[in-house]
Design an enzyme around this catalytic site. Structure first.
Site, PDB file in Angstrom:
ATOM      1  N   GLU A   1       3.211   1.155   0.980  1.00  0.00           N
ATOM      2  CA  GLU A   1       3.656   2.151   1.960  1.00  0.00           C
ATOM      3  C   GLU A   1       4.443   1.374   2.990  1.00  0.00           C
ATOM      4  O   GLU A   1       3.873   0.633   3.791  1.00  0.00           O
ATOM      5  CB  GLU A   1       2.445   2.871   2.563  1.00  0.00           C
ATOM      6  CG  GLU A   1       2.824   4.069   3.403  1.00  0.00           C
ATOM      7  CD  GLU A   1       2.746   3.764   4.879  1.00  0.00           C
ATOM      8  OE1 GLU A   1       3.842   3.658   5.491  1.00  0.00           O
ATOM      9  OE2 GLU A   1       1.650   3.637   5.425  1.00  0.00           O
TER      10      GLU A   1
ATOM     11  N   ASN B   1      -1.321  -0.829  13.425  1.00  0.00           N
ATOM     12  CA  ASN B   1      -1.214   0.441  14.146  1.00  0.00           C
ATOM     13  C   ASN B   1      -2.324   1.432  13.815  1.00  0.00           C
ATOM     14  O   ASN B   1      -2.656   2.301  14.622  1.00  0.00           O
ATOM     15  CB  ASN B   1       0.162   1.080  13.936  1.00  0.00           C
ATOM     16  CG  ASN B   1       0.476   1.347  12.477  1.00  0.00           C
ATOM     17  OD1 ASN B   1      -0.078   0.715  11.579  1.00  0.00           O
ATOM     18  ND2 ASN B   1       1.365   2.271  12.227  1.00  0.00           N
TER      19      ASN B   1
ATOM     20  N   GLU C   1      -1.265   7.362  -1.655  1.00  0.00           N
ATOM     21  CA  GLU C   1      -2.611   7.132  -1.137  1.00  0.00           C
ATOM     22  C   GLU C   1      -3.212   8.460  -0.724  1.00  0.00           C
ATOM     23  O   GLU C   1      -2.497   9.428  -0.434  1.00  0.00           O
ATOM     24  CB  GLU C   1      -2.573   6.157   0.034  1.00  0.00           C
ATOM     25  CG  GLU C   1      -2.109   4.785  -0.380  1.00  0.00           C
ATOM     26  CD  GLU C   1      -2.145   3.754   0.748  1.00  0.00           C
ATOM     27  OE1 GLU C   1      -2.244   2.555   0.431  1.00  0.00           O
ATOM     28  OE2 GLU C   1      -2.074   4.155   1.929  1.00  0.00           O
TER      29      GLU C   1
END
Length: 513
Positions: free
Chosen positions: A284, A183, A491
């Site tokens: 994540e 994505n 991050e």
């Protein structure tokens, strides 16, 4: 179907059908320089062909864009060994040298922004303006970590003994495996790789099988920037070889670190692989973001935030709002305002078309999931106010549901599509209970003008990131990550580089007081 719903559905279809018909009947070529349209694996500074290839498709049309080398376990092992060999010299480069190279890489991304965006649009379906934004976002991580490379500080700790000096040093962990989703096929790479290289680590990137071209273009620009052979490696592979390649990249003893963005289910599998050799991990994982609108909210701003938070990339982002909770005093007005905004702003079509704001979903399976959630919700009493239908190929009508309840599937699992299920609530406590009922907690959003409420809700939401009167929150300077089963580590920000560093304690003794 009610007359009102039929009128609204016809209005939306009038807006999208001509565009879709034109899009699906046209051939879109990927017109970028040959140097950026790489189709081989990038191992140890060389472009390497595999024994077989797999197709990369345009999700809007289903047409084949090109074929890419289908790397297997042997190529994955070769990439790991190249990264390990390169690490022996890369870890000894100065922070300034790494900083300069990362900045050159960032500058090259911006120089080739149009071409990189075209690649993103063709392989992921993302509208071109969003793809251009992703390239800028990608470059921002390389720029940020080029600066952070020079700010990796250790500590001098006061010693309890006069004849000793105590130091804490920060050193790179080693080879990092980077596994990224489709994505954000560019930004998810630079957010991880920028931090790793800044710390002195080397990397092996395994891009999503749907979107390998962006990763390979990034590798080409890394090479042009002067990043040494073996420091960055890219191993594209098909869905059929993904498990075998993943086992090598997550269990090889030369790999010290795994960074993964993707589903919670896959993350758990990778954690088990990492456990055997106790590798460092950052993950994540899935999101199920609540979007809460309180009675005191600025309605116009809340509607605008909902549009941005939900429909960016056709609802296919990990921080997309998934559960909309609106207080009863503003519920009907919010639905009306959001429906009008959807009518006015959303245009479906191929991402390359200038008027497109909503591209396709990544594949047919993604569309089927959204349809299944809508069918379930309607069967349990939800009302369809906008959309609700599957269109040609991988396109899905943006859909607005009212009278949604927490027993419906769309409130219990992440959608990853253009679906807005709106739940009515009465009290702040009720909204928080629903929002925090999920076993994941990546992002959350809420709209309120009550200062006391803002502090209470921001602190009470069980998520890693909170947008207060704001529907977009991701920037390189801020920490990105979640709680619960949404992952481990952070991050971006000054904390992102710590995921690739070890702290070594040095005791210097035998000194004369």
């Amino acid at each position: 179907m009610s007359a009102v719903r039929a009128l609204r559905s016809r209005r939306l279809l009038r807006q999208v059908s001509p565009v879709l018909q034109a899009s699906l009947g046209r051939h879109y070529s990927l017109d970028v320089p040959a140097a950026l349209l790489r189709t081989q694996g990038y191992l140890g500074g060389r472009w390497v062909s595999a024994a077989s290839v797999f197709p990369v498709l345009d999700p809007a049309t289903g047409q084949e864009l090109t074929q890419v080398s289908d790397c297997g376990p042997a190529e994955a092992k070769q990439a790991v060994e190249a990264a390990y060999e390169a690490f022996q010299s890369w870890k000894r480069t100065t922070a300034k040298e790494r900083s300069v190279l990362l900045r050159k890489w960032s500058d090259l991304l911006l120089l080739h922004q149009q071409h990189l965006a075209a690649i993103i649009t063709c392989e992921s379906g993302k509208p071109l303006p969003e793809a251009l934004g992703e390239v800028s976002y990608s470059a921002s991580f390389l720029q940020w970590f080029s600066e952070e490379a020079r700010r990796v500080y250790g500590d001098i700790v006061p010693s309890p003994a006069a004849d000793r000096r105590l130091l804490l040093l920060k050193q790179p962990v080693g080879v990092a495996t980077i596994i990224t989703p489709w994505n954000f096929p560019s930004a998810m790479i630079t957010r991880k790789v920028g931090a790793a290289l800044a710390a002195g680590c080397t990397v092996v990137v395994k891009p999503a099988e749907d979107t390998p071209l962006s990763a390979l273009a990034l590798a080409e620009l890394a090479q042009q920037a002067g990043i040494p052979p073996g420091v960055v490696n890219v191993v594209p592979c098909s869905r059929e070889k993904m498990a075998a390649v993943g086992r090598v990249l997550c269990s090889d003893p030369l790999v010290a670190k795994i960074s993964f963005t993707g589903s919670t289910a896959t993350g758990k599998v990778l954690l088990k692989m990492a456990a055997d050799s106790v590798k460092r991990v950052s993950m994540e994982l899935g999101g199920h973001a609540p979007f809460i609108v309180f009675n005191s909210a600025d309605l116009e701003r809340a509607v605008g935030g909902a549009m941005v938070s939900k429909f960016r990339n056709s609802g296919q982002t990990c921080v997309c709002s998934n559960r909309f909770l609106v207080q009863s005093g503003i519920y009907d007005r919010f639905l009306d305002g959001l429906g009008r905004a959807m009518d006015a702003e959303l245009r479906l079509g191929h991402g390359s078309e200038p008027d497109t704001t909503q591209g396709p979903l990544i594949n047919v399976r993604a569309v089927e999931k959204v349809v299944h959630q809508i069918t379930d919700a309607v069967s349990r009493g939800a009302r369809v106010l906008r959309g609700g239908k599957r269109l040609d190929g991988s396109f899905m009508e943006p859909t607005l549901l009212a009278d949604v309840t927490t027993d419906m599937l769309c409130t219990q699992e992440e959608t990853f599509g253009p679906l807005v299920p709106v739940i009515r609530f009465e009290t702040e406590e009720e909204a928080l209970a629903v929002a925090n009922a999920a076993n994941v907690g990546l992002a959350g959003y809420f709209y309120s003008q009550d200062v006391g409420q803002i502090w209470r809700v921001a602190e009470a939401l069980e998520v890693g990131m909170v947008g207060v009167n704001e529907g977009l929150l991701s920037v390189a300077e801020a920490a990105f990550g979640g709680v619960k089963q949404s992952g481990l580590g952070r991050e971006g920000s000054k904390y992102g580089i710590d995921e690739y560093l070890e702290v070594k304690y040095m005791c210097f003794g035998g000194l004369r007081p």
